[in-house]
Motif scaffolding. Structure first.
Motif, PDB file in Angstrom:
ATOM      1  N   ASP A  72      -1.857   5.892  -0.650  1.00 20.69           N
ATOM      2  CA  ASP A  72      -0.408   5.230  -0.948  1.00 20.69           C
ATOM      3  C   ASP A  72       0.543   6.405  -0.550  1.00 20.69           C
ATOM      4  O   ASP A  72       0.843   7.266  -1.434  1.00 20.69           O
ATOM      5  CB  ASP A  72      -0.525   4.872  -2.506  1.00 20.69           C
ATOM      6  N   GLU A  88       4.316   7.210   1.101  1.00 18.24           N
ATOM      7  CA  GLU A  88       5.689   6.647   1.521  1.00 18.24           C
ATOM      8  C   GLU A  88       6.416   7.661   2.405  1.00 18.24           C
ATOM      9  O   GLU A  88       6.270   9.023   1.830  1.00 18.24           O
ATOM     10  CB  GLU A  88       6.474   6.434   0.394  1.00 18.24           C
ATOM     11  N   HIS A 128       5.343  10.836  -1.820  1.00 19.36           N
ATOM     12  CA  HIS A 128       6.327  10.413  -1.065  1.00 19.36           C
ATOM     13  C   HIS A 128       6.927  11.384  -0.186  1.00 19.36           C
ATOM     14  O   HIS A 128       7.491  12.627  -0.668  1.00 19.36           O
ATOM     15  CB  HIS A 128       7.630   9.919  -2.187  1.00 19.36           C
ATOM     16  N   SER A 186       2.151  18.269  -4.473  1.00 19.63           N
ATOM     17  CA  SER A 186       2.260  16.736  -4.663  1.00 19.63           C
ATOM     18  C   SER A 186       0.917  16.161  -5.105  1.00 19.63           C
ATOM     19  O   SER A 186       0.478  15.644  -6.150  1.00 19.63           O
ATOM     20  CB  SER A 186       2.983  16.149  -3.845  1.00 19.63           C
ATOM     21  N   CYS A 236       4.442   8.555  -8.604  1.00 24.11           N
ATOM     22  CA  CYS A 236       5.060   9.187  -7.412  1.00 24.11           C
ATOM     23  C   CYS A 236       5.274  10.635  -7.409  1.00 24.11           C
ATOM     24  O   CYS A 236       6.036  11.090  -8.365  1.00 24.11           O
ATOM     25  CB  CYS A 236       5.682   8.345  -6.718  1.00 24.11           C
ATOM     26  N   VAL A 249       6.697   1.758  -9.686  1.00 23.03           N
ATOM     27  CA  VAL A 249       6.605   3.015  -9.300  1.00 23.03           C
ATOM     28  C   VAL A 249       7.478   4.047 -10.096  1.00 23.03           C
ATOM     29  O   VAL A 249       8.827   3.906 -10.256  1.00 23.03           O
ATOM     30  CB  VAL A 249       6.765   3.458  -7.788  1.00 23.03           C
ATOM     31  N   PHE A 285      11.388   0.980  -7.923  1.00 26.60           N
ATOM     32  CA  PHE A 285      10.899   2.289  -7.743  1.00 26.60           C
ATOM     33  C   PHE A 285      11.935   3.021  -8.453  1.00 26.60           C
ATOM     34  O   PHE A 285      12.986   3.338  -8.243  1.00 26.60           O
ATOM     35  CB  PHE A 285      10.610   2.951  -6.223  1.00 26.60           C
ATOM     36  N   ARG A 293       0.935   8.037  -5.794  1.00 27.96           N
ATOM     37  CA  ARG A 293       1.708   8.091  -4.545  1.00 27.96           C
ATOM     38  C   ARG A 293       2.365   9.436  -4.145  1.00 27.96           C
ATOM     39  O   ARG A 293       2.681  10.039  -4.908  1.00 27.96           O
ATOM     40  CB  ARG A 293       2.736   7.002  -4.520  1.00 27.96           C
ATOM     41  N   THR A 319       2.377   3.039 -10.886  1.00 27.32           N
ATOM     42  CA  THR A 319       2.048   4.163  -9.998  1.00 27.32           C
ATOM     43  C   THR A 319       3.090   5.304 -10.065  1.00 27.32           C
ATOM     44  O   THR A 319       4.117   5.301 -10.436  1.00 27.32           O
ATOM     45  CB  THR A 319       2.369   3.523  -8.352  1.00 27.32           C
ATOM     46  N   GLU A 356       8.922   7.724  -9.959  1.00 27.57           N
ATOM     47  CA  GLU A 356       8.735   9.030  -9.055  1.00 27.57           C
ATOM     48  C   GLU A 356       9.096  10.110 -10.102  1.00 27.57           C
ATOM     49  O   GLU A 356      10.196  10.145 -10.817  1.00 27.57           O
ATOM     50  CB  GLU A 356       9.918   8.904  -8.069  1.00 27.57           C
TER      51      GLU A 356
END
Length: 511
Positions: A135, A137, A97, A84, A71, A42, A8, A95, A69, A44
């Protein structure tokens, strides 16, 4: 069959929180494409609720990234999560988070919430996030200083609510490996349905233990590591992606898992992030430092020549060293230029930009016989990274420096489309150039950093200059590259002013 360790990458979010590491939308897109090429699981991409610019950057990345992915980070409140959710809506894989603090000091002093309220808010956050993606987190901010019983309680609640990844961050870099591993092991053993989620770790490097803590957690059962290119991040930084990946891969006799990272893309990613942020990589940095595979000792040199593995536990080629070749020169055509840019992760979105960049490339090739990939990265940083419409642009320059005489700079600048001449004296030609620019820009900025690096070897190498400016709490880096260091310095200063101007325009569009 080895288990997969999910990588990630939070370079574009946590990494950007380093003072001066602020990136433009185009810079973030270039880095995101390189991360996808490296097969990061992932990415971010940012914190959409932080600003409109961050929202647009995350959305742009979500539109172009297809394999990784994408995020977005959100505090555990409805506004953040909805921003988001909207930002990642175009993503092939998206995703959310979300996080809330769980340590006694954070709950009492920062949130001013009771533990019951924190658990309730966390569960609500998962519910809002589920409206956009499955998805999800959840992170317990400052988990490294949180009480284990409370962590078990809140993690049980968010797993029941629908969280698929549970992150246990050492937010302030307080933990040590044995202790951190014990925490992860205890949580996996005690939290109901712990086998239904991926356990993740996010370690900061305040005590220089971010990578060690992350690897200890992997041995204890964590199967996602949150990290950044070059260990970039606020304060002392985050766990270094390249060190985590290569430690796990090199020691497959110890680790029960491996990543799907294309390690040959590590050095190109490191150079790209370093160039974009202006944070140089120290020569003795593991994996990506210039000396990481260099041997000075005669005994070491002799051993390596006889058998590489006497002193090298990895092959330099496996992490991307030696991959850059001299492929372009002044006789290279436009198509070869575009193809090579694509190969190193630079995508030009219009023919107009390509034509302009190719003209600059030809000018550089006339000055410099051999064009390296590093030169192309610098050229495109100089060319594309600035705002679409440059408010400040260097048109012409003349510098005078002679022993016994005061150095002087004479510049012709385009400011808002209007050309103006300016000149100034200084302690050196660079100082004179900066003073000449300020004589007309009157920005009131504070110079925090001036750094020069040779992009390649040789006396004809381009110099890449980084200038860090601060204005009203905003900190930006400007980059400029040229075979003339003084010209590169002026370009870097103007590039930083452009970024500040661009930020000001977005905050005050009516102006």
């Amino acid at each position: 069959m080895k288990e997969q360790l999910i990588i990630f990458d939070t370079t574009l979010r946590d990494g950007e929180q380093s003072p001066g590491a602020s990136m433009t939308r185009d810079e973030k897109l270039r880095i995101a494409r390189q991360l996808e090429r490296m097969r990061v699981d992932v990415i971010e991409a940012g914190f959409p609720a932080a600003s409109n610019g961050d929202f647009e950057s995350v959305r742009a990345i979500a539109e172009v990234i297809k394999e990784s992915t994408v995020c977005a980070l959100a505090r555990a409140n409805e506004n953040d999560i909805r921003r988001s959710g909207e930002a990642i809506r175009p993503a092939a894989r998206g995703r959310i988070h979300t996080f809330i603090a769980t340590s006694p000091i954070h709950m009492e002093k920062k949130l001013r919430m009771t533990p019951d309220q924190v658990v309730e808010q966390a569960v609500k956050a998962i519910g809002w996030a589920k409206e956009y993606t499955d998805d999800i987190e959840f992170s317990a901010e400052d988990a490294g200083r949180s009480e284990i019983d409370f962590l078990c309680r809140i993690f049980e609640a968010v797993i029941k609510a629908g969280a698929k990844t549970i992150n246990v961050p050492d937010t302030v870099g307080y933990n040590v490996p044995e202790q951190y591993a014990a925490t992860i092991r205890t949580l996996i053993e005690r939290v109901p349905n712990s086998d239904k989620v991926v356990w993740s770790v996010h370690c900061h490097n305040d005590l220089g233990l971010a990578v060690a803590n992350s690897l200890a957690a992997v041995m204890a059962g964590a199967r996602q590591v949150e990290c950044t290119i070059n260990g970039l991040g606020e304060r002392a930084g985050n766990a270094s992606l390249e060190e985590v990946v290569m430690a796990v891969r090199t020691r497959q006799d110890v680790f029960p898992c491996d990543t799907q990272i294309d390690s040959t893309q590590i050095v190109p990613a490191s150079k790209l992030v370093s160039g974009v942020t202006g944070f140089p990589v120290q020569p003795n940095k593991a994996i990506v430092g210039a000396n990481a595979f260099a041997h000075e000792s005669g005994i070491h040199q002799d051993g390596v020549l006889k058998h590489r593995e006497t002193y090298e536990i990895m092959r330099a080629e496996d992490v991307g060293w030696g991959a850059n070749k001299l492929v372009l020169g002044k006789h290279s055509g436009r198509n070869a230029f575009r193809t090579r840019l694509q190969e190193i992760g630079i995508v030009i979105e219009s023919e107009e930009l390509l034509n302009h960049a190719f003209t600059r490339f030809k000018e550089l090739a006339d000055k410099k016989h051999e064009i390296f990939d590093e030169d192309l990265h610098a050229l495109m940083s100089d060319e594309i990274v600035t705002p679409d419409q440059e408010h400040y642009r260097l048109v012409a320059s003349r510098f005078h420096s002679e022993t016994g005489e005061t150095p002087r700079a004479e510049l012709t600048l385009s400011i808002g489309g209007h050309e103006t001449r300016t000149d100034a004296e200084g302690s050196g030609p660079v100082d004179a150039a900066f003073k000449a620019i300020e004589a007309v820009a009157k920005s009131g900025t504070e110079l925090l950093l001036y750094s020069v690096n040779a992009i390649t070897t040789g006396t004809d190498a381009q110099g890449e200059v980084t200038v860090r400016l601060a204005q009203d709490g905003k900190v930006v880096n400007g980059q400029g590259a040229d075979t003339d260091i003084i010209v590169a310095s002026a370009k870097a200063y103007l590039n930083a002013l452009n970024k500040l101007h661009d930020k000001f325009e977005k905050l005050n569009p009516q102006l």
